[in-house]
Enzyme design. Sequence first.
Site, short mmCIF file in Angstrom:
data_model
loop_
_atom_site.label_atom_id
_atom_site.label_comp_id
_atom_site.label_asym_id
_atom_site.label_seq_id
_atom_site.Cartn_x
_atom_site.Cartn_y
_atom_site.Cartn_z
N ASN A 201 24.69 -1.83 34.80
CA ASN A 201 25.61 -3.01 33.75
C ASN A 201 25.30 -4.42 34.46
O ASN A 201 24.77 -4.81 34.89
CB ASN A 201 27.37 -2.60 34.91
CG ASN A 201 28.63 -3.10 34.18
OD1 ASN A 201 28.41 -2.84 32.96
ND2 ASN A 201 29.60 -2.71 33.93
N LYS B 152 29.12 -6.17 26.36
CA LYS B 152 29.85 -5.98 26.85
C LYS B 152 29.90 -6.50 28.21
O LYS B 152 30.68 -6.37 28.87
CB LYS B 152 29.32 -4.41 27.61
CG LYS B 152 29.68 -3.39 28.71
CD LYS B 152 29.34 -1.94 28.15
CE LYS B 152 30.17 -1.19 29.89
NZ LYS B 152 29.21 -1.11 31.13
#
Length: 304
Positions: free
Chosen positions: A104, A183
Amino acid sequence: ALWHVLGAGSLGSLWATRLARANVPVRLVLRDAARVAAYEAAGGCLTLIENDASRSFPIPAQTLDDQVPIARLLVACKAYDAEQAVAQLAHRLNADAEVILLQNGLGSQDAVAAQVPHARCVFASSTEGAFRKADWQVVFAGHGFPWLGSVTDPAPPSLLEDVRASAIPHEWTPDILTRLWRKLALNCAINPLTVLYDCRNGGLLDHHCEVATLCAELADLLRCCGQPAAAEDLHSEVLRVIKATAANYSSMYQDVAHRRRTEISYLLGYACAAAARHRCPAPHLLQLQTRLATLLASKGLRTD
Ligand code: NAP
């Protein structure tokens, strides 16, 4: 070709079991001999729990310093562990090896790619959810799919054949950086505030102005960083996500609640560093980082 999955946590187990289910050969790479021994003592199987049905797959495990050459590698550890773990097995990668990075945020992908200049690195941005019910047992929480893409080469890599054969939903995009930045921006606008206000995502509807200010700064930052597409309608998407996931606790909230290290350096920390590098004013993001670091420190958690 044989796959090596580095890290048998939530996402690593989710990928390894789906590959194994399609009879793609897989090996797990665990952190040390003690972890391999624990896995073997527990039966040497990974269990995938999906829609209340559970199925176990016997997947052989090895340590980082095994000697088997690596052709396809899935890096499934946390962003802060990825660079060091990959450095330890870089010498095992074939000249034409393909590597998927599931981390991530941003920052770890470039650090890993620098460790393996001879390999082809594919970055992933996933909205798939999974969590560990116990060691070696993963629950597929579903929803979403990973975008996969390469910064250096828009042609799809050959490992996508196995991904397809394993019925792992995914999309190939030549524009993975836009996805990762988008994101990251959504994460920066939502996750730190849920930790500071000790609330579910929906609780941020009470902090409308603060969210709006952060979104405006993040959109400016994305444009400064050459990512204008990732900035488009950011605020409305943030509000949409807050409403759609109102009952959920964010991943950072859960990390803090379980006293786990967060990935802050690869999320808000990366955004603040990028703002400084591009001389893009971001006072509210910087203040948010300071407030979050102070809170983490007060709980005895790492701030990096
Ligand atoms: P996780 O459950 O904590 O799994 C990480 C695994 O990496 C652990 O099993 C850990 O081993 C292993 N590991 C760490 N260092 C290692 C090393 N040197 N050698 C071998 N294994 C090592 O994490 P996760 O939730 O799967 O997350 C992985 C990444 O995907 C993160 O960047 C996360 O933000 C991202 N992501 C996760 C989800 C999700 O739903 N879970 C969704 C989207 C993105 P131990 O078991 O021995 O500690």
